[in-house]
Each structure stands twice: as structure tokens, then as C-alpha cells.
Design a protein around this motif. Structure first.
Motif, PDB file in Angstrom:
ATOM      1  N   SER A 182      -6.314  -3.529  -4.169  1.00 52.39           N
ATOM      2  CA  SER A 182      -7.166  -4.154  -3.433  1.00 52.39           C
ATOM      3  C   SER A 182      -7.812  -5.168  -2.856  1.00 52.39           C
ATOM      4  CB  SER A 182      -6.780  -3.356  -2.140  1.00 52.39           C
ATOM      5  OG  SER A 182      -7.687  -3.178  -1.550  1.00 52.39           O
ATOM      6  N   LEU A 198       1.115  -1.198  -0.044  1.00 52.10           N
ATOM      7  CA  LEU A 198      -0.232  -0.160   0.080  1.00 52.10           C
ATOM      8  C   LEU A 198       1.007   0.669  -0.136  1.00 52.10           C
ATOM      9  CD1 LEU A 198      -2.636   1.330   0.179  1.00 52.10           C
ATOM     10  CD2 LEU A 198      -2.389   0.860   3.157  1.00 52.10           C
ATOM     11  N   LEU A 245     -10.210  -1.534   4.364  1.00 51.93           N
ATOM     12  CA  LEU A 245      -8.847  -0.807   3.946  1.00 51.93           C
ATOM     13  C   LEU A 245      -8.663   0.068   4.968  1.00 51.93           C
ATOM     14  CD1 LEU A 245      -6.337  -0.858   1.462  1.00 51.93           C
ATOM     15  CD2 LEU A 245      -7.920   1.167   0.473  1.00 51.93           C
ATOM     16  N   ALA A 263      -7.303   1.360  -3.866  1.00 51.79           N
ATOM     17  CA  ALA A 263      -8.146   0.269  -2.840  1.00 51.79           C
ATOM     18  C   ALA A 263      -9.129  -0.605  -4.085  1.00 51.79           C
ATOM     19  CB  ALA A 263      -9.108   0.763  -2.451  1.00 51.79           C
ATOM     20  N   CYS A 266      -5.009  -0.131   7.233  1.00 51.61           N
ATOM     21  CA  CYS A 266      -4.387   1.124   6.896  1.00 51.61           C
ATOM     22  C   CYS A 266      -3.714   1.915   8.575  1.00 51.61           C
ATOM     23  CB  CYS A 266      -5.041   1.927   5.533  1.00 51.61           C
ATOM     24  SG  CYS A 266      -3.366   3.833   5.863  1.00 51.61           S
TER      25      CYS A 266
END
Length: 228
Positions: free
Chosen positions: A154, A137, A161, A151, A165
């Protein structure tokens, strides 16, 4: 130690070992999504990820040694989600059992940097490989890819997400993208790239956008950061 700041790669991936000597003076620590484990005159503390610049004043304050954890490495090794320490400096004994803190502090008494690095090596062996997601990321956002496209690629929903994060970096993907963009802009400016070009290359809408965002995150204009 003298007053100079020194750093090198530690013997653990995504970890930097640094030292700062006496009379370091006043300096500005910019947000970068990292966490630090810091030894200072016999005490251990953890610096969480900053959302704005932290101004430290360490004139005649003694010697420091630290480990800087990047790309989600800190939460894995320290055993605490980054978001719980956002914008904080917390004594290690508030996070770990007192006996574990005491053992590390005793080992660090004669060689703080060596003891911290040895701890990181042993801890990394015990915890195993880091989750590759945070590093991936960070790479994508550092390369300037929009949060929406990151996003989408992913395979995670927006809430998932954001949760992952925050656990790894201390804040959501949009704030992380701003922080990494600031680091990108500063690296370009330090190479002598004109500010207008810095703005375009780093991903800002224009030079005024660059100026506003730098001041918001760093507290001072870009030109002052370069002078520091």
C-alpha cells in the motif's frame, strides 16, 4: 411492502438499495464492513459497521427501506468516519442538521426507496469520485491476501493504514480481513462446499479454526447460519 427482503444495485457505485416489509421477523445481520442509511416508518437512522452479528427482531414492526454503502462509500456520502459509528444504530439527526433530515424524511414519506436513491445520486454528484483506496484494500483482503503483504504493497505505514481502514470500514485491517473471510466462507458453504474445504479455500488454518471464528463473529455455528 410484504415481509420479503429485496435488494438491487442503486444508481450509485458500491451502493445497494434494499427494502424489507412488515412482519419480517427475527434475523441476524452479519458483520461486513458496510454502513446503512435506513428509513423506518418516517424515521431515518444510520447503522454503523458491526464487529459481531446484530440480531434484529422486526415482527410487525412496519416497513423498511435502506441504502447499504460498501467499500468506504458510506463515510464519503454520509460525512462521518465509519469508526465513529462502529456497532451502533444512530438517529440521522444526531449526525446531520435537523433541517436536512426533515427534508429527506418528507421526500421519503410516499416513496422511501426512491427518495433514498435520489438522495444518494445527488450526494454522489456533489462529493465527486470516491477514494479508490478502500475499495482496493477490500478487494485485496477479500482475495485472501495476508494483511502484512497488503500493508507492504500500500505504501503506507502500519499506523496510517490502520487509520485509513478505520475511517472507511470502522475497524482495522486485521478485523476487516476476518470479516471478509467470514463472508467468503459463508458464500462457499451456501454453494454446498464441505466445511473442511471451505476452511482451506477461505483461508482458515483448519476446520476447527473456521468453527471458532464463525461462532466468534456470528454468534452461532456455520450450520445454523445456513439454516437461517
Amino acid at each position: 411492502m410484504d415481509g420479503r427482503y429485496r435488494e438491487r444495485a442503486a444508481r450509485v457505485p458500491a451502493v445497494t438499495l434494499w427494502t424489507r416489509g412488515q412482519s419480517a421477523g427475527r434475523y441476524r445481520v452479519l458483520p461486513d464492513g458496510c454502513m446503512d442509511l435506513i428509513w423506518h416508518e418516517g424515521r431515518l437512522l444510520v447503522a454503523g459497521p458491526d464487529t459481531v452479528a446484530h440480531v434484529a427482531d422486526e415482527r410487525a414492526a412496519g416497513s423498511y427501506a435502506g441504502l447499504r454503502f460498501a467499500a468506504g462509500t458510506g463515510p464519503l456520502l454520509l460525512g462521518v468516519p465509519a469508526a465513529e459509528l462502529r456497532d451502533q444504530r444512530v438517529p440521522l439527526e444526531a449526525l446531520w442538521p435537523a433541517a436536512a433530515v426533515r427534508r429527506l424524511a418528507e421526500r421519503a414519506a410516499d416513496d422511501p426507496a426512491g427518495a433514498l436513491e435520489a438522495w444518494a445520486v445527488a450526494r454522489a454528484r456533489a462529493t465527486g469520485p470516491a477514494d479508490p483506496f478502500p475499495a482496493g484494500l477490500a478487494r485485496a483482503l477479500s482475495a485472501g491476501h495476508p494483511v502484512a503483504s497488503v500493508a507492504a504493497g500500500s505504501g503506507l505505514g502500519e499506523r496510517q493504514l490502520r487509520r485509513r481502514c478505520e475511517a472507511a470500514f470502522g475497524y482495522g485491517p486485521k478485523t476487516l480481513a476476518r470479516v471478509l473471510r467470514l463472508q467468503r466462507a459463508l458464500a462457499l458453504a451456501r454453494r454446498g462446499v464441505p466445511f473442511a474445504t471451505v476452511a482451506v479455500t477461505a483461508g482458515y488454518a483448519d476446520q476447527p479454526h473456521l468453527a471458532r471464528d464463525v461462532r466468534s463473529l456470528a454468534g452461532v455455528p456455520l450450520s445454523e447460519l445456513l439454516d437461517g
